[in-house]
Motif scaffolding. Sequence first.
Motif, PDB file in Angstrom:
ATOM      1  N   GLN A  35       0.895  -1.198  -0.144  1.00 28.58           N
ATOM      2  CA  GLN A  35       0.142   0.027  -0.140  1.00 28.58           C
ATOM      3  C   GLN A  35       0.794   1.443   0.222  1.00 28.58           C
ATOM      4  O   GLN A  35       1.988   1.359   0.711  1.00 28.58           O
ATOM      5  N   GLU A  36       0.560   2.291  -0.905  1.00 28.59           N
ATOM      6  CA  GLU A  36       1.216   3.381  -0.744  1.00 28.59           C
ATOM      7  C   GLU A  36       0.060   4.459  -0.963  1.00 28.59           C
ATOM      8  O   GLU A  36      -1.014   4.381  -1.422  1.00 28.59           O
ATOM      9  N   VAL A  37       0.360   5.560   0.103  1.00 32.03           N
ATOM     10  CA  VAL A  37      -0.758   6.612   0.303  1.00 32.03           C
ATOM     11  C   VAL A  37       0.147   7.971  -0.015  1.00 32.03           C
ATOM     12  O   VAL A  37       1.214   8.250   0.474  1.00 32.03           O
ATOM     13  N   THR A  38      -0.608   8.608  -0.706  1.00 35.25           N
ATOM     14  CA  THR A  38       0.013  10.084  -1.442  1.00 35.25           C
ATOM     15  C   THR A  38      -0.962  11.215  -1.083  1.00 35.25           C
ATOM     16  O   THR A  38      -2.303  10.950  -1.268  1.00 35.25           O
ATOM     17  N   GLN A  39      -0.495  12.131  -0.618  1.00 34.94           N
ATOM     18  CA  GLN A  39      -1.033  13.282  -0.169  1.00 34.94           C
ATOM     19  C   GLN A  39      -0.689  14.361  -0.961  1.00 34.94           C
ATOM     20  O   GLN A  39       0.555  14.709  -1.133  1.00 34.94           O
ATOM     21  N   ILE A  40      -1.583  15.369  -1.701  1.00 33.59           N
ATOM     22  CA  ILE A  40      -1.423  16.243  -2.520  1.00 33.59           C
ATOM     23  C   ILE A  40      -2.170  17.533  -2.063  1.00 33.59           C
ATOM     24  O   ILE A  40      -3.319  17.150  -1.765  1.00 33.59           O
ATOM     25  N   PRO A  41      -1.678  18.991  -1.900  1.00 36.73           N
ATOM     26  CA  PRO A  41      -0.418  19.160  -2.133  1.00 36.73           C
ATOM     27  C   PRO A  41       0.411  18.920  -0.848  1.00 36.73           C
ATOM     28  O   PRO A  41      -0.032  18.636   0.296  1.00 36.73           O
ATOM     29  N   ALA A  42       1.689  19.003  -0.848  1.00 38.02           N
ATOM     30  CA  ALA A  42       2.512  18.698   0.234  1.00 38.02           C
ATOM     31  C   ALA A  42       2.657  19.906   1.216  1.00 38.02           C
ATOM     32  O   ALA A  42       2.662  19.807   2.418  1.00 38.02           O
ATOM     33  N   ALA A  43       2.244  20.974   0.602  1.00 37.01           N
ATOM     34  CA  ALA A  43       2.289  22.209   1.254  1.00 37.01           C
ATOM     35  C   ALA A  43       1.228  23.101   0.783  1.00 37.01           C
ATOM     36  O   ALA A  43       0.791  23.223  -0.503  1.00 37.01           O
ATOM     37  N   LEU A  44       0.487  24.044   1.748  1.00 36.86           N
ATOM     38  CA  LEU A  44      -0.749  24.984   1.326  1.00 36.86           C
ATOM     39  C   LEU A  44      -0.931  25.917   2.209  1.00 36.86           C
ATOM     40  O   LEU A  44      -0.705  25.597   3.405  1.00 36.86           O
ATOM     41  N   SER A  45      -0.911  27.238   1.469  1.00 37.83           N
ATOM     42  CA  SER A  45      -1.087  28.529   2.341  1.00 37.83           C
ATOM     43  C   SER A  45      -2.068  29.178   1.632  1.00 37.83           C
ATOM     44  O   SER A  45      -2.354  29.383   0.543  1.00 37.83           O
ATOM     45  N   VAL A  46      -3.128  29.695   2.688  1.00 41.38           N
ATOM     46  CA  VAL A  46      -4.300  30.263   2.309  1.00 41.38           C
ATOM     47  C   VAL A  46      -4.524  31.298   3.218  1.00 41.38           C
ATOM     48  O   VAL A  46      -4.067  31.383   4.205  1.00 41.38           O
ATOM     49  N   PRO A  47      -5.448  32.320   2.615  1.00 42.69           N
ATOM     50  CA  PRO A  47      -5.896  33.458   3.657  1.00 42.69           C
ATOM     51  C   PRO A  47      -6.988  32.749   4.491  1.00 42.69           C
ATOM     52  O   PRO A  47      -7.777  31.884   4.053  1.00 42.69           O
ATOM     53  N   GLU A  48      -7.133  33.411   5.837  1.00 40.88           N
ATOM     54  CA  GLU A  48      -8.137  33.292   6.421  1.00 40.88           C
ATOM     55  C   GLU A  48      -9.682  33.148   5.897  1.00 40.88           C
ATOM     56  O   GLU A  48      -9.894  34.228   5.042  1.00 40.88           O
ATOM     57  N   GLY A  49     -10.549  32.232   6.134  1.00 42.36           N
ATOM     58  CA  GLY A  49     -11.671  32.325   5.471  1.00 42.36           C
ATOM     59  C   GLY A  49     -12.057  31.483   4.105  1.00 42.36           C
ATOM     60  O   GLY A  49     -13.190  31.325   4.203  1.00 42.36           O
ATOM     61  N   GLU A  50     -11.093  31.232   3.697  1.00 39.10           N
ATOM     62  CA  GLU A  50     -11.075  30.262   2.703  1.00 39.10           C
ATOM     63  C   GLU A  50     -11.599  28.932   2.814  1.00 39.10           C
ATOM     64  O   GLU A  50     -11.244  28.331   3.939  1.00 39.10           O
ATOM     65  N   ASN A  51     -12.458  28.509   1.970  1.00 39.54           N
ATOM     66  CA  ASN A  51     -12.496  26.944   2.088  1.00 39.54           C
ATOM     67  C   ASN A  51     -11.327  26.239   1.168  1.00 39.54           C
ATOM     68  O   ASN A  51     -10.932  26.691   0.308  1.00 39.54           O
ATOM     69  N   LEU A  52     -11.156  25.144   1.880  1.00 35.92           N
ATOM     70  CA  LEU A  52      -9.884  24.404   1.058  1.00 35.92           C
ATOM     71  C   LEU A  52     -10.209  22.929   1.065  1.00 35.92           C
ATOM     72  O   LEU A  52     -10.969  22.231   1.820  1.00 35.92           O
ATOM     73  N   VAL A  53      -9.502  22.258   0.145  1.00 35.44           N
ATOM     74  CA  VAL A  53      -9.592  20.838  -0.110  1.00 35.44           C
ATOM     75  C   VAL A  53      -8.342  20.135   0.028  1.00 35.44           C
ATOM     76  O   VAL A  53      -7.222  20.541  -0.669  1.00 35.44           O
ATOM     77  N   LEU A  54      -7.970  19.235   0.835  1.00 27.33           N
ATOM     78  CA  LEU A  54      -6.656  18.504   1.024  1.00 27.33           C
ATOM     79  C   LEU A  54      -7.002  17.017   0.245  1.00 27.33           C
ATOM     80  O   LEU A  54      -8.273  16.354   0.504  1.00 27.33           O
ATOM     81  N   ASN A  55      -5.982  16.496  -0.429  1.00 30.02           N
ATOM     82  CA  ASN A  55      -6.421  15.329  -0.976  1.00 30.02           C
ATOM     83  C   ASN A  55      -5.304  14.081  -0.534  1.00 30.02           C
ATOM     84  O   ASN A  55      -4.314  14.406  -0.441  1.00 30.02           O
ATOM     85  N   CYS A  56      -5.972  12.925  -0.708  1.00 31.09           N
ATOM     86  CA  CYS A  56      -5.388  11.651  -0.381  1.00 31.09           C
ATOM     87  C   CYS A  56      -5.646  10.468  -1.186  1.00 31.09           C
ATOM     88  O   CYS A  56      -6.695  10.660  -1.581  1.00 31.09           O
ATOM     89  N   SER A  57      -4.719   9.810  -1.837  1.00 32.77           N
ATOM     90  CA  SER A  57      -5.034   8.912  -2.663  1.00 32.77           C
ATOM     91  C   SER A  57      -4.191   7.510  -2.100  1.00 32.77           C
ATOM     92  O   SER A  57      -3.055   7.612  -1.471  1.00 32.77           O
ATOM     93  N   PHE A  58      -4.721   6.310  -2.368  1.00 40.31           N
ATOM     94  CA  PHE A  58      -4.139   5.268  -1.970  1.00 40.31           C
ATOM     95  C   PHE A  58      -4.183   4.060  -2.942  1.00 40.31           C
ATOM     96  O   PHE A  58      -5.047   3.933  -3.861  1.00 40.31           O
ATOM     97  N   THR A  59      -3.085   3.149  -3.121  1.00 42.96           N
ATOM     98  CA  THR A  59      -2.946   2.587  -4.311  1.00 42.96           C
ATOM     99  C   THR A  59      -3.868   0.987  -4.232  1.00 42.96           C
ATOM    100  O   THR A  59      -4.185   0.521  -5.335  1.00 42.96           O
ATOM    101  N   ASP A  60      -4.382   0.629  -3.024  1.00 45.00           N
ATOM    102  CA  ASP A  60      -4.878  -0.688  -2.862  1.00 45.00           C
ATOM    103  C   ASP A  60      -6.113  -0.444  -2.220  1.00 45.00           C
ATOM    104  O   ASP A  60      -6.205   0.150  -0.998  1.00 45.00           O
ATOM    105  N   SER A  61      -7.148  -0.540  -2.699  1.00 51.98           N
ATOM    106  CA  SER A  61      -8.528  -0.222  -2.385  1.00 51.98           C
ATOM    107  C   SER A  61      -9.012  -1.238  -1.322  1.00 51.98           C
ATOM    108  O   SER A  61      -9.943  -0.997  -0.661  1.00 51.98           O
ATOM    109  N   ALA A  62      -8.341  -2.191  -1.012  1.00 50.06           N
ATOM    110  CA  ALA A  62      -8.747  -3.220  -0.002  1.00 50.06           C
ATOM    111  C   ALA A  62      -8.409  -2.680   1.311  1.00 50.06           C
ATOM    112  O   ALA A  62      -7.714  -3.101   2.093  1.00 50.06           O
TER     113      ALA A  62
END
Lengths: 116, 113
Positions: free
Chosen positions: B2-29
Amino acid sequence: DTEVTQTPKHLVMGMTNKKSLKCEQHMGHRAMYWYKQKAKKPPELMFVYSYEKLSINESVPSRFSPECPNSSLLNLHLHALQPEDSALYLCASSQGGFVLANEKLFFGSGTQLSVL
Amino acid sequence: KQEVTQIPAALSVPEGENLVLNCSFTDSAIYNLQWFRQDPGKGLTSLLLIQSSQREQTSGRLNASLDKSSGRSTLYIAASQPGDSATYLCAVTEGASGSRLTFGEGTQLTVNP
């Protein structure tokens, strides 16, 4: 009490020293874990105790020796460590024992270990 | 393996913003997926746990989704605050034992006032 308490928070030791890390939880959890985390890296599993018995040893070198004296307490005994063992050591617990997959892990704040 | 990848590695946003962090994995079991928060030099705090049969979980301003078949999860943070600044890690549980978490390397989030 929903905390996992780790002591000490910081530890500096020489390569010939013997020291111990301590972890306590009073939530009645039956599984306890040791993780190692290097800077800017994710935690890596070292040991799992389930119902006070060692269930998993992730091929950790024998200079790390875990002990679970009772259901609330977990120790990690350190001896003849190397500088590359410097890391944040995290303890965690979960309620029902590791065989139950759908449970949250509760982590302590960790012990920051430096080996000189 | 299993490998787990997160994108982005770093994120900088102004206060009040809505944001999305992503995670993907190679084995769905997987049995479940957890999102954790970690402050510098501290332990991890479990934010949300999604079981493999679930699609999403919500807690306050946080919403996590899971698409097991495609191997993806997202963590949505609404109306971000400076106090949200931390590293966010996702981890999947696999195997007969619930103890083997495989972690991603995390997304370091900074919310600027």
